[in-house]
Design a protein around this motif. Structure first.
Motif, PDB file in Angstrom:
ATOM      1  N   VAL A   1      29.268  36.652  34.264  1.00 20.31           N
ATOM      2  CA  VAL A   1      29.374  37.977  34.853  1.00 20.31           C
ATOM      3  C   VAL A   1      30.424  38.699  34.076  1.00 20.31           C
ATOM      4  N   ALA A   2      29.963  39.645  33.453  1.00 16.64           N
ATOM      5  CA  ALA A   2      31.135  40.451  32.595  1.00 16.64           C
ATOM      6  C   ALA A   2      31.513  41.548  33.349  1.00 16.64           C
ATOM      7  N   HIS A   3      30.412  42.403  34.068  1.00 15.80           N
ATOM      8  CA  HIS A   3      30.651  43.438  34.816  1.00 15.80           C
ATOM      9  C   HIS A   3      29.528  43.432  35.797  1.00 15.80           C
ATOM     10  N   GLN A   4      29.696  44.370  37.083  1.00 14.50           N
ATOM     11  CA  GLN A   4      28.695  44.128  38.200  1.00 14.50           C
ATOM     12  C   GLN A   4      29.226  45.493  38.860  1.00 14.50           C
ATOM     13  N   VAL A   5      27.935  46.035  39.354  1.00 13.94           N
ATOM     14  CA  VAL A   5      27.997  47.123  40.148  1.00 13.94           C
ATOM     15  C   VAL A   5      26.881  46.994  41.449  1.00 13.94           C
ATOM     16  N   SER A   6      27.184  47.857  42.521  1.00 16.04           N
ATOM     17  CA  SER A   6      26.186  48.098  43.709  1.00 16.04           C
ATOM     18  C   SER A   6      26.113  49.381  43.872  1.00 16.04           C
ATOM     19  N   ILE A   7      24.617  49.584  43.978  1.00 13.74           N
ATOM     20  CA  ILE A   7      24.065  51.037  43.998  1.00 13.74           C
ATOM     21  C   ILE A   7      23.325  51.220  45.299  1.00 13.74           C
ATOM     22  N   PRO A   8      23.821  52.227  46.259  1.00 12.01           N
ATOM     23  CA  PRO A   8      22.830  52.264  47.324  1.00 12.01           C
ATOM     24  C   PRO A   8      21.212  52.772  47.262  1.00 12.01           C
ATOM     25  N   THR A   9      20.321  52.122  47.874  1.00 12.67           N
ATOM     26  CA  THR A   9      19.045  52.485  47.401  1.00 12.67           C
ATOM     27  C   THR A   9      18.410  52.903  48.744  1.00 12.67           C
ATOM     28  N   VAL A  10      17.059  53.186  48.312  1.00  9.17           N
ATOM     29  CA  VAL A  10      15.972  53.842  49.275  1.00  9.17           C
ATOM     30  C   VAL A  10      15.751  52.525  50.112  1.00  9.17           C
ATOM     31  N   ARG A  11      15.249  52.824  51.231  1.00  7.68           N
ATOM     32  CA  ARG A  11      14.973  51.797  52.419  1.00  7.68           C
ATOM     33  C   ARG A  11      14.101  50.707  52.075  1.00  7.68           C
ATOM     34  N   GLN A  12      14.329  49.540  52.267  1.00  7.14           N
ATOM     35  CA  GLN A  12      13.638  48.451  51.761  1.00  7.14           C
ATOM     36  C   GLN A  12      13.194  48.117  50.348  1.00  7.14           C
ATOM     37  N   PRO A  13      14.301  47.924  49.619  1.00 11.97           N
ATOM     38  CA  PRO A  13      14.049  47.794  47.984  1.00 11.97           C
ATOM     39  C   PRO A  13      13.547  46.595  47.700  1.00 11.97           C
ATOM     40  N   ASN A  14      12.365  46.391  47.900  1.00  8.70           N
ATOM     41  CA  ASN A  14      11.690  45.090  47.337  1.00  8.70           C
ATOM     42  C   ASN A  14      11.449  44.808  45.986  1.00  8.70           C
ATOM     43  N   SER A  15      11.533  45.873  45.204  1.00  9.65           N
ATOM     44  CA  SER A  15      11.126  45.791  43.737  1.00  9.65           C
ATOM     45  C   SER A  15      11.880  46.841  42.976  1.00  9.65           C
ATOM     46  N   VAL A  16      12.193  46.366  41.650  1.00  9.58           N
ATOM     47  CA  VAL A  16      13.016  47.301  40.587  1.00  9.58           C
ATOM     48  C   VAL A  16      12.282  46.874  39.337  1.00  9.58           C
ATOM     49  N   ALA A  17      12.328  47.971  38.351  1.00 10.43           N
ATOM     50  CA  ALA A  17      12.039  47.945  37.142  1.00 10.43           C
ATOM     51  C   ALA A  17      12.921  48.538  36.189  1.00 10.43           C
ATOM     52  N   VAL A  18      13.025  48.252  35.060  1.00 11.39           N
ATOM     53  CA  VAL A  18      14.039  48.912  34.040  1.00 11.39           C
ATOM     54  C   VAL A  18      13.292  50.032  32.914  1.00 11.39           C
ATOM     55  N   ASP A  19      13.759  51.020  32.699  1.00 10.21           N
ATOM     56  CA  ASP A  19      13.103  52.000  31.477  1.00 10.21           C
ATOM     57  C   ASP A  19      13.916  51.192  30.280  1.00 10.21           C
ATOM     58  N   PRO A  20      13.192  50.330  29.416  1.00  8.10           N
ATOM     59  CA  PRO A  20      13.991  49.656  28.247  1.00  8.10           C
ATOM     60  C   PRO A  20      14.558  50.483  27.341  1.00  8.10           C
TER      61      PRO A  20
END
Length: 356
Positions: A311-330
């Motif tokens: 791990v070179a860098h890390q960050v935690s971002i607050p999310t909407v409730r029940q964040p069961n899934s995530v995707a990325v715009d490439p």
């Protein structure tokens, strides 16, 4: 996950495995398997979200499940009640979709995971209710074709190379292998497969047994290469780079790294995510070498910039409730996270400076 730049994992599902017994692809490793779990690992029941959240939040009608983002800027979300896809456009350079009213496309069965067969689709949605795979054009939402699987409970589909699709039959303890719009083979998986992924070159695929607590590596034709133990209670996996797969150990509060080798998967990393975090959804950004993991115990999105397994860098971002899934715009590195509640939400967050 795969040859896909953008993927996302969602619910590992509940219930007991079915009685379907596929023909083994080959003999697995001789080591005794770990003691199976009585029930599949599940995300935490998330606490209420913070009042103020970063990025842009869009409401959805219905419960969102899997999510995918194409390179051309289309967001597609599996939703339930009614069953179908919500489709939204993201303009070039924008920080979020242009509308808060997604276009709904009806599907014949609810889907959990949603993946892409290529950077711009088509989308792959496994229908748990009717035992089918739907291949869906994006951005139109038109169903290109539907294939009955060898189920029961097809849970996630993913592309392996250019011409093959694996479908994880959660309660059938099997993969259906699809080519030319038909099932050509059914092979065994570890107990209750919650999903799988494939290397970018399509040489190897893996399946994770969420109750069996194992990960099995396959060739593109479905032959078993080898099997390894896989955490306290794993759920979802996504493909990284250089033959690496990242598995959320939801019960173990960690992300595990496995390398695909000619003799089977080999664990090469374990990244703790914090006590009670229950990591669940995941996505990998190959352009920025960033692994994204949702922490359902705390409504957070964990971003990890990786150099190999470090791990070179890390960050935690607050999310909407029940964040069961995530995707990325490439294209932009923007993340899109689902709040998987009865009346769900989408949260769009630009790629953070802390990871650059």
């Amino acid at each position: 996950m795969s040859a896909l730049v953008v993927t996302a994992g969602l619910l590992a599902g509940c219930g007991s495995p079915g009685a379907s017994t596929p023909t083994p692809a080959s003999a697995p490793t001789a080591d005794a398997p770990p003691t199976p779990l009585a029930e599949a690992p599940e995300p935490a029941t998330s606490p209420p979200a913070q009042a103020s959240l970063p990025g842009t939040v869009i409401p959805l009608t219905g419960a969102p499940e899997g999510i995918a983002v194409t390179a051309a800027g289309t967001v597609a979300v599996n939703v339930r009640n009614p069953d179908g896809l919500d489709i939204l456009p993201i303009p070039p350079g924008s920080a979020a979709a242009t509308t808060t009213t997604p276009r709904f496309v009806s599907l014949r069965s609810e889907g959990r995971h949603l993946t892409l067969a290529g950077p711009d689709g088509p989308a792959l949605s496994a229908g748990e209710k009717d035992g089918t795979l739907s291949v869906i054009d994006l951005p139109s939402g038109q169903i290109a074709y539907t294939v009955p699987t060898t189920g029961p409970a097809p849970h996630e589909a993913f592309a392996v190379g250019q011409s093959t699709i694996f479908v994880a039959n959660e309660f059938g303890n099997s993969f259906s292998i699809i080519r030319d719009r038909r099932v050509v083979r059914t092979v065994s998986t570890p107990l209750q497969p919650g999903g799988g992924a494939a290397t970018s070159d399509g040489r190897y695929a893996v399946g994770v047994g969420v109750r069996g607590r194992q990960i099995t590596e396959y060739t593109a034709t479905g032959d078993i290469v080898g099997t390894a133990d896989c955490g306290a209670g794993p759920t979802h996996t996504v493909a990284g780079e250089d033959g690496l797969f990242w598995v959320n150990d939801t019960d173990g509060d960690a992300v595990l790294g496995f390398e695909a080798t000619p003799t089977g998967p080999r664990q090469v990393a374990s990244i703790p995510t914090g006590a009670g975090s229950r990591p669940y959804g995941d996505a990998y950004d190959t352009v920025r070498h960033t692994l994204w993991v949702t922490l359902t115990g705390s409504n957070q999105l964990l971003g990890l910039t990786l150099s190999g397994t470090q791990v070179a860098h890390q960050v935690s971002i607050p999310t909407v409730r029940q964040p069961n899934s995530v995707a990325v715009d490439p294209t932009t590195g923007e993340t899109v996270t689902t709040g998987s509640t009865t009346n769900g939400q989408l949260q769009f967050v630009p790629y953070p400076e802390a990871l650059r």
